[in-house]
Design a protein around this motif. Structure first.
Motif, PDB file in Angstrom:
ATOM      1  N   SER A   3     -18.889   1.054  50.767  1.00  0.00           N
ATOM      2  CA  SER A   3     -20.343   0.684  50.939  1.00  0.00           C
ATOM      3  C   SER A   3     -21.132  -0.428  50.530  1.00  0.00           C
ATOM      4  O   SER A   3     -21.031  -1.171  50.585  1.00  0.00           O
ATOM      5  CB  SER A   3     -20.974   2.622  50.824  1.00  0.00           C
ATOM      6  N   ASN A   4     -21.996   0.512  49.620  1.00  0.00           N
ATOM      7  CA  ASN A   4     -22.919  -0.200  48.523  1.00  0.00           C
ATOM      8  C   ASN A   4     -22.206  -0.340  47.526  1.00  0.00           C
ATOM      9  O   ASN A   4     -22.692  -0.727  46.676  1.00  0.00           O
ATOM     10  CB  ASN A   4     -24.220  -0.508  48.831  1.00  0.00           C
ATOM     11  N   CYS A  13     -11.643   3.652  48.104  1.00  0.00           N
ATOM     12  CA  CYS A  13     -13.460   4.688  48.165  1.00  0.00           C
ATOM     13  C   CYS A  13     -13.057   4.993  49.621  1.00  0.00           C
ATOM     14  O   CYS A  13     -12.423   5.548  50.443  1.00  0.00           O
ATOM     15  CB  CYS A  13     -12.960   2.797  49.182  1.00  0.00           C
ATOM     16  N   CYS A  14     -14.017   5.832  49.223  1.00  0.00           N
ATOM     17  CA  CYS A  14     -14.294   6.954  50.304  1.00  0.00           C
ATOM     18  C   CYS A  14     -15.814   7.642  50.670  1.00  0.00           C
ATOM     19  O   CYS A  14     -16.306   8.077  49.659  1.00  0.00           O
ATOM     20  CB  CYS A  14     -13.885   8.159  49.620  1.00  0.00           C
ATOM     21  N   SER A  15     -15.653   7.133  51.699  1.00  0.00           N
ATOM     22  CA  SER A  15     -17.181   6.672  52.381  1.00  0.00           C
ATOM     23  C   SER A  15     -18.029   6.108  52.067  1.00  0.00           C
ATOM     24  O   SER A  15     -18.134   4.530  52.016  1.00  0.00           O
ATOM     25  CB  SER A  15     -17.558   8.205  52.824  1.00  0.00           C
ATOM     26  N   ASN A  16     -18.083   6.496  51.107  1.00  0.00           N
ATOM     27  CA  ASN A  16     -19.456   5.742  50.256  1.00  0.00           C
ATOM     28  C   ASN A  16     -19.487   6.371  48.741  1.00  0.00           C
ATOM     29  O   ASN A  16     -20.600   5.987  48.095  1.00  0.00           O
ATOM     30  CB  ASN A  16     -21.129   5.867  50.670  1.00  0.00           C
ATOM     31  N   LEU A  17     -18.082   6.700  48.964  1.00  0.00           N
ATOM     32  CA  LEU A  17     -18.003   6.954  46.929  1.00  0.00           C
ATOM     33  C   LEU A  17     -16.179   6.442  46.384  1.00  0.00           C
ATOM     34  O   LEU A  17     -15.833   5.998  46.771  1.00  0.00           O
ATOM     35  CB  LEU A  17     -17.528   8.128  47.417  1.00  0.00           C
ATOM     36  N   CYS A  18     -16.534   5.935  45.593  1.00  0.00           N
ATOM     37  CA  CYS A  18     -15.068   5.431  44.613  1.00  0.00           C
ATOM     38  C   CYS A  18     -14.764   6.462  43.954  1.00  0.00           C
ATOM     39  O   CYS A  18     -15.512   7.872  43.143  1.00  0.00           O
ATOM     40  CB  CYS A  18     -15.596   4.659  43.376  1.00  0.00           C
ATOM     41  N   CYS A  19     -13.548   7.386  43.913  1.00  0.00           N
ATOM     42  CA  CYS A  19     -13.098   8.395  43.932  1.00  0.00           C
ATOM     43  C   CYS A  19     -11.647   7.626  43.020  1.00  0.00           C
ATOM     44  O   CYS A  19     -11.592   6.911  43.209  1.00  0.00           O
ATOM     45  CB  CYS A  19     -12.016   9.237  45.275  1.00  0.00           C
ATOM     46  N   SER A  20     -11.855   8.122  42.018  1.00  0.00           N
ATOM     47  CA  SER A  20     -10.279   7.963  41.212  1.00  0.00           C
ATOM     48  C   SER A  20      -9.038   8.137  41.569  1.00  0.00           C
ATOM     49  O   SER A  20      -7.924   7.453  40.926  1.00  0.00           O
ATOM     50  CB  SER A  20     -10.269   9.333  39.690  1.00  0.00           C
ATOM     51  N   SER A  21      -9.153   9.102  42.858  1.00  0.00           N
ATOM     52  CA  SER A  21      -8.075   8.974  43.878  1.00  0.00           C
ATOM     53  C   SER A  21      -8.011   8.269  44.851  1.00  0.00           C
ATOM     54  O   SER A  21      -9.272   9.783  45.147  1.00  0.00           O
ATOM     55  CB  SER A  21      -6.515  10.362  42.945  1.00  0.00           C
ATOM     56  N   SER A  22      -7.119   7.953  45.432  1.00  0.00           N
ATOM     57  CA  SER A  22      -7.571   8.147  47.287  1.00  0.00           C
ATOM     58  C   SER A  22      -7.297  10.056  47.777  1.00  0.00           C
ATOM     59  O   SER A  22      -7.993  10.297  48.417  1.00  0.00           O
ATOM     60  CB  SER A  22      -6.003   6.757  47.917  1.00  0.00           C
ATOM     61  N   CYS A  26     -12.077  14.085  50.328  1.00  0.00           N
ATOM     62  CA  CYS A  26     -12.264  14.600  51.037  1.00  0.00           C
ATOM     63  C   CYS A  26     -13.414  14.460  52.041  1.00  0.00           C
ATOM     64  O   CYS A  26     -14.639  15.095  51.209  1.00  0.00           O
ATOM     65  CB  CYS A  26     -12.394  16.201  50.072  1.00  0.00           C
ATOM     66  N   SER A  27     -13.741  14.166  52.879  1.00  0.00           N
ATOM     67  CA  SER A  27     -14.370  13.414  53.570  1.00  0.00           C
ATOM     68  C   SER A  27     -15.364  12.299  53.278  1.00  0.00           C
ATOM     69  O   SER A  27     -14.866  11.133  52.821  1.00  0.00           O
ATOM     70  CB  SER A  27     -15.545  15.225  54.758  1.00  0.00           C
ATOM     71  N   ASN A  28     -16.668  13.505  52.701  1.00  0.00           N
ATOM     72  CA  ASN A  28     -17.496  11.970  51.884  1.00  0.00           C
ATOM     73  C   ASN A  28     -18.148  12.563  50.733  1.00  0.00           C
ATOM     74  O   ASN A  28     -18.749  12.456  50.156  1.00  0.00           O
ATOM     75  CB  ASN A  28     -18.657  12.031  52.518  1.00  0.00           C
ATOM     76  N   LEU A  29     -17.418  13.418  49.725  1.00  0.00           N
ATOM     77  CA  LEU A  29     -16.626  13.750  48.424  1.00  0.00           C
ATOM     78  C   LEU A  29     -15.347  13.515  47.813  1.00  0.00           C
ATOM     79  O   LEU A  29     -14.378  13.052  48.634  1.00  0.00           O
ATOM     80  CB  LEU A  29     -16.951  15.201  48.807  1.00  0.00           C
ATOM     81  N   CYS A  30     -15.660  13.941  46.105  1.00  0.00           N
ATOM     82  CA  CYS A  30     -14.104  13.570  46.127  1.00  0.00           C
ATOM     83  C   CYS A  30     -14.266  14.821  45.339  1.00  0.00           C
ATOM     84  O   CYS A  30     -14.716  14.972  44.755  1.00  0.00           O
ATOM     85  CB  CYS A  30     -14.614  12.781  44.617  1.00  0.00           C
ATOM     86  N   CYS A  31     -13.135  15.148  45.635  1.00  0.00           N
ATOM     87  CA  CYS A  31     -12.683  16.973  45.118  1.00  0.00           C
ATOM     88  C   CYS A  31     -12.129  16.178  43.807  1.00  0.00           C
ATOM     89  O   CYS A  31     -11.105  15.149  43.243  1.00  0.00           O
ATOM     90  CB  CYS A  31     -11.747  17.530  45.678  1.00  0.00           C
ATOM     91  N   SER A  32     -11.448  17.162  42.803  1.00  0.00           N
ATOM     92  CA  SER A  32     -10.495  16.714  41.741  1.00  0.00           C
ATOM     93  C   SER A  32      -9.904  17.179  41.760  1.00  0.00           C
ATOM     94  O   SER A  32      -8.445  16.325  40.927  1.00  0.00           O
ATOM     95  CB  SER A  32     -10.956  17.986  40.779  1.00  0.00           C
ATOM     96  N   SER A  33      -8.965  17.956  43.048  1.00  0.00           N
ATOM     97  CA  SER A  33      -7.814  18.013  43.483  1.00  0.00           C
ATOM     98  C   SER A  33      -7.748  17.844  45.159  1.00  0.00           C
ATOM     99  O   SER A  33      -8.649  17.861  45.594  1.00  0.00           O
ATOM    100  CB  SER A  33      -7.646  18.948  42.994  1.00  0.00           C
ATOM    101  N   ASN A  34      -6.729  16.917  45.089  1.00  0.00           N
ATOM    102  CA  ASN A  34      -6.774  17.044  46.858  1.00  0.00           C
ATOM    103  C   ASN A  34      -6.405  18.358  47.720  1.00  0.00           C
ATOM    104  O   ASN A  34      -6.817  18.610  48.743  1.00  0.00           O
ATOM    105  CB  ASN A  34      -5.780  16.445  47.619  1.00  0.00           C
ATOM    106  N   CYS A  35      -5.498  19.094  47.167  1.00  0.00           N
ATOM    107  CA  CYS A  35      -5.199  20.739  48.089  1.00  0.00           C
ATOM    108  C   CYS A  35      -6.756  21.493  47.895  1.00  0.00           C
ATOM    109  O   CYS A  35      -6.414  22.524  48.439  1.00  0.00           O
ATOM    110  CB  CYS A  35      -3.989  21.284  46.633  1.00  0.00           C
ATOM    111  N   CYS A  38     -11.518  20.944  51.494  1.00  0.00           N
ATOM    112  CA  CYS A  38     -11.451  21.601  53.326  1.00  0.00           C
ATOM    113  C   CYS A  38     -12.405  21.259  54.254  1.00  0.00           C
ATOM    114  O   CYS A  38     -13.630  21.085  53.835  1.00  0.00           O
ATOM    115  CB  CYS A  38     -12.047  23.248  52.568  1.00  0.00           C
ATOM    116  N   SER A  39     -12.219  20.962  54.923  1.00  0.00           N
ATOM    117  CA  SER A  39     -12.781  20.374  55.696  1.00  0.00           C
ATOM    118  C   SER A  39     -13.426  18.987  55.229  1.00  0.00           C
ATOM    119  O   SER A  39     -13.542  18.267  54.843  1.00  0.00           O
ATOM    120  CB  SER A  39     -13.960  20.984  56.813  1.00  0.00           C
ATOM    121  N   ASN A  40     -14.828  19.377  55.413  1.00  0.00           N
ATOM    122  CA  ASN A  40     -16.181  17.860  54.554  1.00  0.00           C
ATOM    123  C   ASN A  40     -16.010  19.120  53.490  1.00  0.00           C
ATOM    124  O   ASN A  40     -17.740  18.186  52.994  1.00  0.00           O
ATOM    125  CB  ASN A  40     -17.045  17.585  55.127  1.00  0.00           C
TER     126      ASN A  40
END
Length: 123
Positions: A3-4, A13-22, A26-35, A38-40
């Protein structure tokens, strides 16, 4: 490029964010764990994931809603009392439950139908 933003790797790259891991995307958020995805949303635990909501307890999940108690879960609705659950409807009284319908009076229940009068009930 994400994105920008500039991520250190394309997979972060996660929607318009950079997560520490792919896997944390989570949709357009970065969760602390993939588990926890929950939807978005990111829930504090995977067990709290209820369709696209996070419930405060796993036992409160009712189809796609969070009920205040599991006993109030009625198919895909939350009833105000367990006794008001009638198949997939919430009736104002348990006595008004007629198969999968709510009748205006107990005496109007005729097998699986609500008649306008008990006298009109014909097995």
């Amino acid at each position: 490029c994400c994105s920008n933003l500039c991520c250190s790797s394309i997979c972060l790259c996660c929607s318009n964010l950079c997560c520490s891991s792919s896997c944390l995307c989570c949709s357009n958020l970065c969760c602390s764990s993939n588990c926890l995805c929950c939807s978005n949303l990111c829930c504090s635990s995977i067990c709290l994931c209820c369709s696209n909501l996070c419930c405060s307890s796993s036992c409160l999940c009712c189809s796609n809603l969070c009920c205040s108690s599991i006993c109030l879960c009625c198919s895909n609705l939350c009833c105000s009392s367990i006794c008001l659950c009638c198949s997939n409807l919430c009736c104002s009284s348990i006595c008004l439950c007629c198969s999968n319908l709510c009748c205006s009076s107990i005496c109007l229940c005729c097998s699986s139908l609500c008649c306008s009068s008990i006298c009109l009930c014909c097995s």
